[in-house]
Design a protein around this motif. Structure first.
Motif, PDB file in Angstrom:
ATOM      1  N   LEU A 126       0.791 110.952  22.544  1.00  0.00           N
ATOM      2  CA  LEU A 126       0.344 109.983  23.540  1.00  0.00           C
ATOM      3  C   LEU A 126       0.406 108.558  23.001  1.00  0.00           C
ATOM      4  O   LEU A 126       0.809 107.628  23.710  1.00  0.00           O
ATOM      5  CB  LEU A 126      -1.084 110.304  23.992  1.00  0.00           C
ATOM      6  CG  LEU A 126      -1.243 111.536  24.884  1.00  0.00           C
ATOM      7  CD1 LEU A 126      -2.711 111.799  25.177  1.00  0.00           C
ATOM      8  CD2 LEU A 126      -0.478 111.366  26.198  1.00  0.00           C
ATOM      9  N   CYS A 127       0.029 108.364  21.731  1.00  0.00           N
ATOM     10  CA  CYS A 127       0.113 107.021  21.144  1.00  0.00           C
ATOM     11  C   CYS A 127       1.555 106.527  21.070  1.00  0.00           C
ATOM     12  O   CYS A 127       1.806 105.323  21.146  1.00  0.00           O
ATOM     13  CB  CYS A 127      -0.514 107.010  19.751  1.00  0.00           C
ATOM     14  SG  CYS A 127      -2.315 106.947  19.754  1.00  0.00           S
ATOM     15  N   SER A 128       2.491 107.450  20.954  1.00  0.00           N
ATOM     16  CA  SER A 128       3.898 107.046  20.883  1.00  0.00           C
ATOM     17  C   SER A 128       4.361 106.375  22.165  1.00  0.00           C
ATOM     18  O   SER A 128       5.335 105.615  22.149  1.00  0.00           O
ATOM     19  CB  SER A 128       4.781 108.255  20.570  1.00  0.00           C
ATOM     20  OG  SER A 128       4.830 109.146  21.674  1.00  0.00           O
ATOM     21  N   ILE A 129       3.674 106.628  23.273  1.00  0.00           N
ATOM     22  CA  ILE A 129       4.008 105.918  24.513  1.00  0.00           C
ATOM     23  C   ILE A 129       2.975 104.842  24.843  1.00  0.00           C
ATOM     24  O   ILE A 129       3.323 103.760  25.326  1.00  0.00           O
ATOM     25  CB  ILE A 129       4.167 106.886  25.712  1.00  0.00           C
ATOM     26  CG1 ILE A 129       2.876 107.667  25.980  1.00  0.00           C
ATOM     27  CG2 ILE A 129       5.329 107.839  25.475  1.00  0.00           C
ATOM     28  CD1 ILE A 129       2.908 108.491  27.265  1.00  0.00           C
ATOM     29  N   MET A 130       1.703 105.098  24.555  1.00  0.00           N
ATOM     30  CA  MET A 130       0.657 104.158  24.957  1.00  0.00           C
ATOM     31  C   MET A 130       0.668 102.883  24.129  1.00  0.00           C
ATOM     32  O   MET A 130       0.462 101.782  24.656  1.00  0.00           O
ATOM     33  CB  MET A 130      -0.704 104.840  24.870  1.00  0.00           C
ATOM     34  CG  MET A 130      -0.873 105.966  25.878  1.00  0.00           C
ATOM     35  SD  MET A 130      -2.450 106.836  25.739  1.00  0.00           S
ATOM     36  CE  MET A 130      -3.563 105.587  26.397  1.00  0.00           C
ATOM     37  N   LEU A 131       0.912 102.992  22.830  1.00  0.00           N
ATOM     38  CA  LEU A 131       0.946 101.790  21.998  1.00  0.00           C
ATOM     39  C   LEU A 131       2.170 100.950  22.302  1.00  0.00           C
ATOM     40  O   LEU A 131       2.116  99.717  22.282  1.00  0.00           O
ATOM     41  CB  LEU A 131       0.903 102.168  20.514  1.00  0.00           C
ATOM     42  CG  LEU A 131      -0.398 102.833  20.035  1.00  0.00           C
ATOM     43  CD1 LEU A 131      -0.331 103.132  18.541  1.00  0.00           C
ATOM     44  CD2 LEU A 131      -1.608 101.962  20.348  1.00  0.00           C
ATOM     45  N   LEU A 132       3.286 101.607  22.609  1.00  0.00           N
ATOM     46  CA  LEU A 132       4.473 100.841  22.999  1.00  0.00           C
ATOM     47  C   LEU A 132       4.261 100.153  24.340  1.00  0.00           C
ATOM     48  O   LEU A 132       4.713  99.024  24.544  1.00  0.00           O
ATOM     49  CB  LEU A 132       5.709 101.749  23.048  1.00  0.00           C
ATOM     50  CG  LEU A 132       6.526 101.816  21.748  1.00  0.00           C
ATOM     51  CD1 LEU A 132       5.739 102.485  20.633  1.00  0.00           C
ATOM     52  CD2 LEU A 132       7.835 102.578  21.980  1.00  0.00           C
ATOM     53  N   ASP A 133       3.576 100.832  25.249  1.00  0.00           N
ATOM     54  CA  ASP A 133       3.268 100.220  26.541  1.00  0.00           C
ATOM     55  C   ASP A 133       2.339  99.022  26.359  1.00  0.00           C
ATOM     56  O   ASP A 133       2.536  97.964  26.979  1.00  0.00           O
ATOM     57  CB  ASP A 133       2.621 101.260  27.460  1.00  0.00           C
ATOM     58  CG  ASP A 133       2.293 100.699  28.831  1.00  0.00           C
ATOM     59  OD1 ASP A 133       3.230 100.516  29.631  1.00  0.00           O
ATOM     60  OD2 ASP A 133       1.106 100.439  29.101  1.00  0.00           O
ATOM     61  N   SER A 134       1.330  99.175  25.502  1.00  0.00           N
ATOM     62  CA  SER A 134       0.430  98.063  25.220  1.00  0.00           C
ATOM     63  C   SER A 134       1.189  96.890  24.609  1.00  0.00           C
ATOM     64  O   SER A 134       0.966  95.726  24.965  1.00  0.00           O
ATOM     65  CB  SER A 134      -0.680  98.527  24.276  1.00  0.00           C
ATOM     66  OG  SER A 134      -1.536  97.456  23.942  1.00  0.00           O
TER      67      SER A 134
END
Length: 572
Positions: free
Chosen positions: A88-96
């Motif tokens: 999930l962080c692999s998409i959420m941190l990039l989105d942030s």
């Protein structure tokens, strides 16, 4: 063993704890503060490159959102988390990071016209990409060796896919101690996710208290409420617009809509479409599907065994591109629009609100906690007008809240979690709750459960070997709890949580009326740029300290450089 509270102390968001043990420096979560900043934050007391490890409870941005900033400032250690949290962080941190870059670009376009100094983004997509490479995925319920004297165990806490409480075991100078970090404790009987597992022993506990002052009440009939709202809104010819967190809440809603479709419970417009208008939500849904077998509850697994995808159905549509998103409001057919962010402070949801808030036939349905100071909180509180994209929009649509839906345990769930601990606990630190809520819950633990419990302030430091406070935290409120952003008229009261990917708003200056804190002058905003500046000052001080025995020429050169900066930026 020493513990410093850097965030989420008498505030709901910005989870950040700094643990020093066995000669190592460890962060437990490094989250972004969102919504209002009520207490002045304490900076990380060491340079980022001096941090050895991060133990991450889950992927929500208010727990993980500053990790790319940590990387940007020099951190290269390991980040321990569950495999699902890593994904999930692999998409959420990039989105942030994308949000940070877009906001900086927008501000810099304005700066070019006004001659103001350009701004750097908090961090970039490149920083987030490299941060994800530092993760060490860990299984649940397994003793994970970190280094000599330190091991951890991750326990499913039922809040989000991959979420965990973390039990840290430390053996230092022959003495063994355990400290449990609750993370966000999950609500019971949520769709999709398992109920929380419970830790049974620790000498110290750091636990959240978001709903420490109230209960959710009887489990609502979520499907029945949704059916009524959909039938009423569709009969009026309107849309149901749902601001929703892209990760977690959106997938729960899809679970409910699949059931509604399967049971054919919508009479006014039975073939209604459900639009998921969030690239992040689409990616997150794919990750949920990948982890169905190792993270989901028995009911969900039973559906999978029958060949039923629990979050997929006829009429489900996804929009990824900007053009696809814009086309949704061009279609007059009544529909459901699920879009991020869940607090309405960023993302595509603001466009859907612009197109639907002024329509009396539409409904804006909130399905989660709304943090004070956010647009979502204002709408729930009954604001009559808001500004979106520079335009004043009248709020005429029906504004509803789905009863009781929350990913957080209520007061009873929190008491059950802490009540699972057997034997003595030397100290319970109550965090991650609003000021009076955290203090009140700590008092209840002391009076009702006979636990030694306090609600620390930001910056408080404790020696866990002797259970003594080494430094008091900041006790001065920066803003009144009733303060709201300009441009909106506020009525009534409400409750709140955290938007996705958006930093805290700077503290507002004094307005008419009394302050709840002692300080009556405007505080310095707690911005990432200022945090970097303070960290740079600390590192400069370290360099100066090492120069005492250096050649005079080098000392003079450094002094000249410092005086040059002072003359350039200092006030004279």
């Amino acid at each position: 063993m020493k513990l410093t509270f850097l965030g989420a102390a008498r505030e709901v968001t910005g989870s950040r704890y700094f643990l020093e043990a066995c000669g190592k420096r460890i962060l437990i979560d490094y989250g972004m503060e969102q919504g209002r900043n009520y207490f002045e934050n304490t900076l990380l007391p060491v340079p980022a490159d001096a941090v050895d490890y991060v133990f991450l409870t889950h992927a929500h941005i208010d727990h993980s959102g500053w990790l790319p900033l940590l990387y940007k400032n020099g951190f290269r250690g390991q980040i321990f988390a569950t495999e699902a949290t890593h994904d999930l962080c692999s998409i959420m941190l990039l989105d942030s990071a994308h949000i940070q870059e877009m906001e900086a670009e927008w501000k810099n376009r304005k700066a070019m016209r006004s001659g103001a100094t350009p701004e750097e983004p908090l961090y970039t997509i490149a920083h987030a990409t490299e941060t994800v490479k530092l993760f060490t995925p860990c299984p649940y319920d397994t003793n994970v060796f970190v280094c000599e004297g330190i091991s951890i165990q991750l326990v499913d806490v039922g809040h989000l896919l991959g979420s965990a409480s973390i039990l840290v075991s430390v053996t230092e100078e022959g003495k063994a101690q355990r400290i449990a970090f609750s993370g966000d404790i999950g609500n019971l009987h949520q769709p999709l996710l398992r109920d929380p597992d419970y830790i049974t022993g620790a000498e110290y506990v750091v636990m959240e208290s978001t709903y420490g002052d109230r209960t959710h009440g009887p489990v609502p009939d979520y499907v029945g409420e949704l059916v009524q709202i959909l039938n009423d809104t569709f009969a009026r010819g309107g849309n149901v617009v749902i601001p929703s967190f892209a990760v977690g809440r959106t997938q729960e809603l899809l679970y409910f809509f699949r059931q509604i479709k399967e049971e054919k419970r919508i009479t006014s417009h039975p073939a209604f479409a459900v639009y998921v208008d969030s690239p992040l939500a689409v990616q997150a849904t794919n990750i949920f599907n990948e982890h169905m077998h190792n993270c989901m509850d028995a009911d969900t697994l039973a559906l999978i065994k029958q060949g039923i995808d629990p979050i997929k159905f006829d009429g489900l549509k996804v929009s990824v591109t900007s053009d696809e998103s814009k086309a949704i409001n061009d279609d007059p057919t009544p529909k459901v629009i699920i879009s991020a962010s869940g607090m309405c402070d960023a993302g595509r949801i603001r466009h859907h609100l612009k197109h639907n808030l002024w329509r009396p036939e539409s409904t804006v349905l909130f399905v989660g906690f709304q943090s004070p100071g956010t647009l979502g909180r204002l709408l729930l509180d009954g604001v009559k007008e808001v500004k979106l994209f520079g335009e004043s929009i009248s709020v005429v649509a029906e504004v509803r809240r789905l009863s009781g839906i929350s990913g957080h345990a209520d007061q009873n769930g929190l008491l059950k979690w802490i009540g699972s601990f057997e034997g003595d606990i030397r100290h319970v630190f109550v965090t991650h709750g609003e000021n009076e809520v955290a203090a009140g819950f700590a008092k209840r633990l002391a009076t009702d459960l006979n636990r030694a419990a306090t609600a620390p302030y930001n910056g408080e430091v404790w020696d866990l070997t002797s259970d003594t406070m080494l430094a008091e935290g900041n006790r001065t409120l920066l803003v009144r709890e009733s303060d709201q952003p300009d441009g909106a008229r506020r009525e009534g009261g409400g409750e709140g949580r955290a938007p996705e990917g958006k930093p805290a708003q700077p503290a507002a200056g004094p307005r008419a009326g009394g302050w709840r804190g002692r300080r009556e002058t405007q505080q310095k905003p707690d911005t990432a740029a200022y945090a970097q500046l303070r960290e740079a000052l600390g590192r400069l001080s370290g360099v100066v300290n090492t120069m005492e025995g250096s050649p005079k020429k080098a000392q003079s050169k450094l002094a000249a450089a410092i005086f040059g900066l002072v003359n350039k930026f200092g006030r004279r």
